[in-house]
Design a protein around this motif. Structure first.
Motif, short mmCIF file in Angstrom:
data_model
loop_
_atom_site.label_atom_id
_atom_site.label_comp_id
_atom_site.label_asym_id
_atom_site.label_seq_id
_atom_site.Cartn_x
_atom_site.Cartn_y
_atom_site.Cartn_z
N GLY A 105 0.80 -1.30 -0.17
CA GLY A 105 -0.05 -0.06 -0.02
C GLY A 105 0.81 1.25 0.00
O GLY A 105 2.06 1.30 0.15
N TYR A 160 -8.40 -4.08 3.17
CA TYR A 160 -7.52 -3.25 2.09
C TYR A 160 -8.14 -3.64 0.67
O TYR A 160 -7.41 -3.65 -0.33
CB TYR A 160 -6.31 -3.35 2.06
N GLN A 178 -7.89 -1.58 -2.17
CA GLN A 178 -6.59 -1.19 -2.70
C GLN A 178 -6.03 -2.46 -3.55
O GLN A 178 -5.34 -2.22 -4.22
CB GLN A 178 -5.93 -0.87 -1.32
N SER A 216 -9.46 5.75 0.13
CA SER A 216 -8.88 4.84 -0.78
C SER A 216 -7.63 5.03 -1.22
O SER A 216 -7.40 5.81 -2.07
CB SER A 216 -10.03 4.13 -1.59
N GLY A 217 -6.57 3.89 -1.14
CA GLY A 217 -5.35 3.97 -2.01
C GLY A 217 -5.21 3.35 -3.13
O GLY A 217 -6.33 2.78 -3.31
N GLU A 218 -4.26 2.85 -3.55
CA GLU A 218 -3.98 1.85 -4.48
C GLU A 218 -2.84 1.17 -4.17
O GLU A 218 -1.60 1.78 -3.91
CB GLU A 218 -4.03 3.00 -5.92
N ALA A 219 -2.79 -0.35 -4.18
CA ALA A 219 -1.67 -0.94 -4.14
C ALA A 219 -0.47 -0.85 -5.20
O ALA A 219 -1.00 -0.62 -6.55
CB ALA A 219 -2.20 -2.32 -4.22
#
Length: 361
Positions: free
Chosen positions: A199, A236, A239, A355-358
């Motif tokens: 992450g 997650y 992600q 929200s993130g991005e893996a």
């Protein structure tokens, strides 16, 4: 008016005992409500000491309806039932051979804590027939608590794309190795890949196991199916996967008997109560479902009541399906487990959690 009779699958009763017949009535009732046409109520009928499910139809079942019927967990054989002067007579009807993969893929692998594949099949069937507008494309299904992949295998049987998240890296690796070996033995064309992902600012790390498969070279190239299992924390999901990616999310929550739930701020923190797992994971599960997508969860209701779980889901912008027969899936598995099923539809609303991005390592 045509009367159909279904011979119940013999594998059901070994797990649910007398409750299996009632569960089968509910599953078929949900399915028939999604069919186009006029159908009578589902009933249990005993003929010569053998139990059947029966229902009436104003018109013969269409080829597509026969295919959908064949995937329901109680369906072992289908008959047309007619009353004759000497008593009822059963005329066998052929069910379509439409399976993408042999059902043995979900039954061969045995492990402690595995959910019976027929119950998993029932969950998928009820969830699918609860969609307002099922897509024509292969469904994309997420099991956010996948174990060693029974749900994922059941999806492949139907030709759906199967994705999962499993907190235990050993279990995920074993599921990957098992399916790879199965595909090699059954001579499916396939390609595999594994990736380490993380992450933003390494807020988490996970391993992604991927298999792309087809029954032949042409299918693998032009119409492949996808199997993917992420060894990581289900919090997650948003992600690991794109927003609005899945039509269904179907999972069997840990029962708090042999397995705990990982919910603490650090991986490895265990609790016996599924409410904490659902509370912290719901925001991500909501994000990865399409609008109108269905979330189906089974759990041990000795630990958490139906209404308590419904309140958690509604707090996270899910519309819980409350009409019958959705309130009537509870059944006893053993002395310590009283299993229930809840279904909810994604509606508008967002969690405040960003929200993130893996990233791939």
């Amino acid at each position: 008016m045509i009367t159909y009779a279904i011979l119940l699958h013999p594998g059901h009763n070994r797990v649910y005992f007398s409750a299996s017949k009632t569960l089968s009535v509910h599953e078929l009732t949900v399915a028939l409500k999604s069919f186009h046409g006029s159908f009578g109520p589902v009933q249990l009928l005993e003929l010569a000491g053998v139990a059947y499910l029966t229902f009436t139809a104003a018109q013969p079942l269409t080829p597509l309806q026969l295919i959908q019927l064949s995937y329901l967990s109680p369906v072992y054989a289908l008959f047309r039932l007619e009353k004759q002067p000497d008593g009822p007579v059963l005329y066998p009807l052929a069910l379509p051979e439409d399976r993408y993969m042999d059902p043995s893929v979900s039954s061969i692998l045995k492990y402690t804590g595995k959910t019976n594949e027929l119950f998993t099949r029932m969950m998928l069937g009820v969830a699918y027939h609860s969609l307002a507008n099922p897509p024509e494309e292969p469904l994309r299904v997420l099991d956010p608590i996948a174990g060693k992949g029974t749900t994922l295998a059941e999806c492949l049987i139907r030709g759906w794309d199967a994705y999962g998240v499993e907190i235990g890296e050993k279990a995920a690796a074993e599921a990957f190795a098992y399916l790879k070996k199965y595909l090699e033995t059954e001579k499916y064309k396939h390609e595999t890949d594994t990736q380490r992902i993380s992450g933003p600012n390494r807020s988490f790390t996970a391993r992604r196991y991927q298999i792309t498969l087809g029954r032949n070279k042409e299918e693998l190239k032009n119409h492949p199916r996808h199997w993917e299992l992420v060894a990581g924390d289900s919090r997650y999901c948003d992600q690991y996967f794109r927003r609005g990616f899945f039509h269904l999310a179907v999972g069997d929550l840990p029962y708090g008997v042999q397995h705990g739930n990982v919910t603490g701020p650090q991986q490895g923190s265990l609790t016996r109560n599924p409410s904490q797992l659902v509370e912290v994971c719901c925001p991500a599960w909501h994000k990865v479902l399409v609008k109108g997508g269905i979330l189906a969860l089974s759990w041990n209701s000795f630990l958490l009541s139906w209404e308590e779980l419904a309140a958690i889901l509604e707090r996270h912008h899910f519309q819980v399906l409350r009409e019958e027969p959705y309130r009537s899936f509870q059944h006893r598995v053993d002395q310590a487990i009283r299993r229930d099923l809840i279904l909810a539809r994604k509606v508008e609303g967002e969690s405040n959690r960003p929200s993130g991005e893996a990233q791939q390592d």
